[in-house]
Scaffold this motif. Structure first.
Motif, PDB file in Angstrom:
ATOM      1  N   LEU A 109      -9.894   4.917  -9.726  1.00 53.92           N
ATOM      2  CA  LEU A 109      -8.935   5.456  -8.760  1.00 53.92           C
ATOM      3  C   LEU A 109      -8.954   6.976  -8.827  1.00 53.92           C
ATOM      4  O   LEU A 109      -9.351   7.549  -9.846  1.00 53.92           O
ATOM      5  N   GLY A 110      -8.489   7.622  -7.775  1.00 52.21           N
ATOM      6  CA  GLY A 110      -8.366   9.068  -7.783  1.00 52.21           C
ATOM      7  C   GLY A 110      -7.330   9.540  -8.783  1.00 52.21           C
ATOM      8  O   GLY A 110      -6.478   8.757  -9.249  1.00 52.21           O
ATOM      9  N   SER A 111      -7.366  10.810  -9.105  1.00 53.56           N
ATOM     10  CA  SER A 111      -6.451  11.362 -10.107  1.00 53.56           C
ATOM     11  C   SER A 111      -4.997  11.250  -9.694  1.00 53.56           C
ATOM     12  O   SER A 111      -4.094  11.355 -10.536  1.00 53.56           O
TER      13      SER A 111
ATOM     14  N   MET B 182       0.826  -1.199   0.000  1.00 54.84           N
ATOM     15  CA  MET B 182       0.000   0.000   0.000  1.00 54.84           C
ATOM     16  C   MET B 182       0.859   1.247   0.000  1.00 54.84           C
ATOM     17  O   MET B 182       0.457   2.310   0.442  1.00 54.84           O
ATOM     18  N   ALA B 183       2.023   1.154  -0.512  1.00 52.40           N
ATOM     19  CA  ALA B 183       2.994   2.228  -0.371  1.00 52.40           C
ATOM     20  C   ALA B 183       2.545   3.526  -0.978  1.00 52.40           C
ATOM     21  O   ALA B 183       2.878   4.594  -0.478  1.00 52.40           O
ATOM     22  N   THR B 184       1.776   3.472  -2.042  1.00 51.81           N
ATOM     23  CA  THR B 184       1.427   4.714  -2.714  1.00 51.81           C
ATOM     24  C   THR B 184      -0.059   4.981  -2.638  1.00 51.81           C
ATOM     25  O   THR B 184      -0.662   5.528  -3.544  1.00 51.81           O
ATOM     26  N   ARG B 185      -0.642   4.595  -1.551  1.00 50.79           N
ATOM     27  CA  ARG B 185      -2.062   4.825  -1.367  1.00 50.79           C
ATOM     28  C   ARG B 185      -2.351   6.296  -1.143  1.00 50.79           C
ATOM     29  O   ARG B 185      -1.673   6.978  -0.408  1.00 50.79           O
ATOM     30  N   HIS B 186      -3.427   6.768  -1.767  1.00 46.60           N
ATOM     31  CA  HIS B 186      -3.939   8.101  -1.502  1.00 46.60           C
ATOM     32  C   HIS B 186      -5.426   7.977  -1.251  1.00 46.60           C
ATOM     33  O   HIS B 186      -6.064   7.064  -1.721  1.00 46.60           O
ATOM     34  N   LEU B 187      -5.964   8.932  -0.544  1.00 48.06           N
ATOM     35  CA  LEU B 187      -7.376   8.872  -0.234  1.00 48.06           C
ATOM     36  C   LEU B 187      -8.079  10.176  -0.527  1.00 48.06           C
ATOM     37  O   LEU B 187      -7.502  11.239  -0.455  1.00 48.06           O
ATOM     38  N   ILE B 188      -9.353  10.045  -0.809  1.00 51.33           N
ATOM     39  CA  ILE B 188     -10.242  11.182  -0.681  1.00 51.33           C
ATOM     40  C   ILE B 188     -10.948  10.975   0.638  1.00 51.33           C
ATOM     41  O   ILE B 188     -11.867  10.196   0.742  1.00 51.33           O
ATOM     42  N   PRO B 189     -10.543  11.653   1.694  1.00 52.35           N
ATOM     43  CA  PRO B 189     -11.135  11.358   2.979  1.00 52.35           C
ATOM     44  C   PRO B 189     -12.615  11.695   2.994  1.00 52.35           C
ATOM     45  O   PRO B 189     -13.037  12.725   2.517  1.00 52.35           O
ATOM     46  N   GLY B 190     -13.402  10.810   3.565  1.00 53.05           N
ATOM     47  CA  GLY B 190     -14.816  11.076   3.700  1.00 53.05           C
ATOM     48  C   GLY B 190     -15.057  12.018   4.851  1.00 53.05           C
ATOM     49  O   GLY B 190     -14.148  12.490   5.506  1.00 53.05           O
ATOM     50  N   ALA B 191     -16.318  12.278   5.135  1.00 51.30           N
ATOM     51  CA  ALA B 191     -16.644  13.193   6.216  1.00 51.30           C
ATOM     52  C   ALA B 191     -16.390  12.571   7.563  1.00 51.30           C
ATOM     53  O   ALA B 191     -16.445  13.238   8.573  1.00 51.30           O
TER      54      ALA B 191
ATOM     55  N   TRP C  74      -7.908  -1.510   0.024  1.00 47.76           N
ATOM     56  CA  TRP C  74      -8.107  -0.061   0.073  1.00 47.76           C
ATOM     57  C   TRP C  74      -8.533   0.558  -1.252  1.00 47.76           C
ATOM     58  O   TRP C  74      -9.269   1.561  -1.247  1.00 47.76           O
ATOM     59  N   PRO C  75      -8.117   0.031  -2.438  1.00 45.02           N
ATOM     60  CA  PRO C  75      -8.614   0.674  -3.670  1.00 45.02           C
ATOM     61  C   PRO C  75     -10.137   0.647  -3.801  1.00 45.02           C
ATOM     62  O   PRO C  75     -10.720   1.520  -4.459  1.00 45.02           O
ATOM     63  N   LEU C  76     -10.790  -0.324  -3.159  1.00 43.92           N
ATOM     64  CA  LEU C  76     -12.248  -0.362  -3.213  1.00 43.92           C
ATOM     65  C   LEU C  76     -12.874   0.814  -2.477  1.00 43.92           C
ATOM     66  O   LEU C  76     -14.009   1.203  -2.753  1.00 43.92           O
ATOM     67  N   SER C  77     -12.139   1.402  -1.537  1.00 41.64           N
ATOM     68  CA  SER C  77     -12.669   2.569  -0.826  1.00 41.64           C
ATOM     69  C   SER C  77     -12.798   3.773  -1.754  1.00 41.64           C
ATOM     70  O   SER C  77     -13.545   4.715  -1.455  1.00 41.64           O
ATOM     71  N   GLN C  78     -12.089   3.756  -2.875  1.00 42.34           N
ATOM     72  CA  GLN C  78     -12.117   4.888  -3.796  1.00 42.34           C
ATOM     73  C   GLN C  78     -13.496   5.101  -4.416  1.00 42.34           C
ATOM     74  O   GLN C  78     -13.816   6.192  -4.876  1.00 42.34           O
TER      75      GLN C  78
ATOM     76  N   ASN D 241      -7.300  16.100  -5.095  1.00 43.60           N
ATOM     77  CA  ASN D 241      -7.613  15.123  -6.136  1.00 43.60           C
ATOM     78  C   ASN D 241      -8.995  15.319  -6.708  1.00 43.60           C
ATOM     79  O   ASN D 241      -9.873  15.903  -6.080  1.00 43.60           O
ATOM     80  N   THR D 242      -9.176  14.799  -7.893  1.00 43.26           N
ATOM     81  CA  THR D 242     -10.512  14.583  -8.402  1.00 43.26           C
ATOM     82  C   THR D 242     -10.667  13.084  -8.595  1.00 43.26           C
ATOM     83  O   THR D 242      -9.760  12.313  -8.304  1.00 43.26           O
ATOM     84  N   GLN D 243     -11.827  12.662  -9.060  1.00 43.48           N
ATOM     85  CA  GLN D 243     -12.139  11.238  -9.109  1.00 43.48           C
ATOM     86  C   GLN D 243     -12.577  10.799 -10.495  1.00 43.48           C
ATOM     87  O   GLN D 243     -13.213  11.559 -11.239  1.00 43.48           O
TER      88      GLN D 243
END
Length: 437
Positions: free
Chosen positions: A272-274, A1-10, A195-199, A145-147
């Motif tokens: 995935l996110g941008s 998961m070294a290069t994981r990025h997220l769009i954090p939810g609320a 984690w990619p499924l969280s995207q 990011n955008t999605q």
């Protein structure tokens, strides 16, 4: 998961929330982040295990040249969310760290030093309100990011696809064309890493309504209905798998390998996110292909004939409330956002209001995509969605229930789409009733 990025939810997943106890606050050994001149040794905790010994070393050299009284040391965590949650049960979680998704809005002040009011910070930085509470901002995005969906243009062209899909059904038809006309796997879930499924949750902006999460989602008893966002998005994921358009055995997927598979054309598409664009372009070049083979399309859904894409902050740099060198920690956060070049180099949108636009989103420009910045929850409601999520025990911003969805869709678990979504809706409605409006 070294290069994981997220769009954090609320908010926070139920499982992760349980890992944190309120032990971070109550002390103030380093004073305010605005006190004194930056000095001392600070530890910066990052999720970028892939570039911590290369790119980040350049950042260290440049920063320390500007702040000679500060020494920066890095600590990279492979399972960032899991490892940092454990660390935050002590006071020892670095000086600068990324605010994990396991921190609810009302917990921000327990673990992190306030950086100023949302109004003040928003004059310089984008999306400060995403990690704010009671008018105070606690973090600055490392990038914005955008999605959408990253895809191999050569594969899609080989399948005879000339237009972007505008509906989920058109998208499914296109994936079927890829399956029928090429040797590529049409869609790759990255199920095993999880984690990619969280995207998938980060695309709410596709509905074209900045208020959507304040008027729907937690305020609906049926967010998995066919015409609600989670019914649309999770329904598409279900149909992809059920129609045999994803990898044959999702339990064997591998995130790092997936980049090479898409770059070389063995896989056609991933949501995935941008942030992923530059990584896939590099993977294409490493595979002897061209970075130009990598495209980025909006989620296949239009409102009034227009694509919309959510814009949101990635992880946010923040100061450990227990840090003994808060002025130095703040200097790093500001320098990282304003001078490091990280966001631009990663193909992201700058966290600065007046920052440079990335070249990586040219495909979105050509498609006429309109960006949507979601409206924050109103005062007093900041933690409402997280309370419903936790009470329902549905990790809306995570991967567990979507892994279960994939299992049902591929026949590895009992049920079908209708029964699976009906159960989610029931648990959600019961949680809303328990939490109250």
């Amino acid at each position: 998961m070294a290069t994981r990025h997220l769009i954090p939810g609320a908010a926070v997943t139920a499982a992760a929330a349980l890992a944190l106890s309120a032990c971070g606050g109550g002390t103030d050994p380093g004073g305010s982040a605005d006190d004194g001149e930056p000095s001392g040794e600070i530890t910066v905790i990052t999720q970028r295990t892939d570039i911590v010994d290369t790119v980040f070393m350049d950042y260290k050299e440049r920063f320390e040249a500007e702040y000679p009284d500060v020494t920066v040391e890095f600590e990279a965590l492979t399972d960032y969310e899991g490892e940092i949650a454990v660390r935050m049960n002590t006071a020892d979680y670095g000086d600068v760290l990324l605010i994990p998704n396991s921190v609810t809005p009302d917990q921000l002040g327990t673990y992190f030093e306030p950086l100023g009011t949302v109004e003040e910070l928003s004059e310089k930085y984008r999306l400060v309100e995403e990690k704010a509470y009671d008018g105070q901002g606690y973090g600055v995005s490392i990038t914005v990011n955008t999605q959408g969906l990253v895809y191999n243009k050569k594969v899609w062209e080989a399948a005879g696809i000339t237009d972007l899909p505008t509906t989920p059904d058109e998208f499914l038809d296109d994936l079927q064309a890829v399956a029928d006309s090429t040797d590529a796997v049409p869609y790759y879930t990255n199920y095993a890493d999880g984690w990619p499924l969280s995207q998938w949750d980060g695309n709410r902006g596709a509905m074209g309504d900045p208020e959507y999460q304040n008027t729907h989602v937690a305020h609906s008893d049926t967010p998995w209905a066919a015409d609600e966002w989670h019914g649309i998005s999770d329904g598409l994921l279900f149909d992809i798998v059920a129609n045999g358009l994803s990898e044959e055995d999702p339990t064997t997927t591998n995130w790092e390998e997936s980049k090479t598979l898409l770059g070389s054309g063995e896989v056609a598409t991933m949501l995935l996110g941008s942030w992923a664009i530059t990584q896939m372009q590099q993977a294409a070049e490493d595979a002897g292909a061209s970075a130009d083979d990598i495209g980025y399309m909006p989620f296949p859904y239009q409102v009034d004939g227009t694509f919309h894409a959510q814009v949101a902050g990635d992880y946010k740099n923040a100061i450990n409330v227990n840090s003994e060198h808060k002025a130095a920690a703040r200097a790093w956060i500001e320098w990282f956002a304003e001078e490091s070049g990280y966001a631009y180099d990663e193909g992201g949108i700058s966290p600065l209001v007046d920052g440079p636009a990335p070249e990586t989103l040219g495909d979105f420009d050509a498609a006429g995509v309109e960006y949507v910045e979601m409206t924050p929850a109103p005062a007093g409601q900041e933690a409402y969605e997280s309370e419903v999520v936790n009470t329902a025990e549905i990790d809306l911003y995570g991967n567990i229930y979507r892994q279960e969805l994939v299992d049902v869709a591929r026949g590895a678990a009992d049920g079908d789409k209708e029964s699976f979504f009906a159960e989610l809706n029931q648990r959600w409605a019961d949680a809303r009733a328990a939490v109250g409006e």
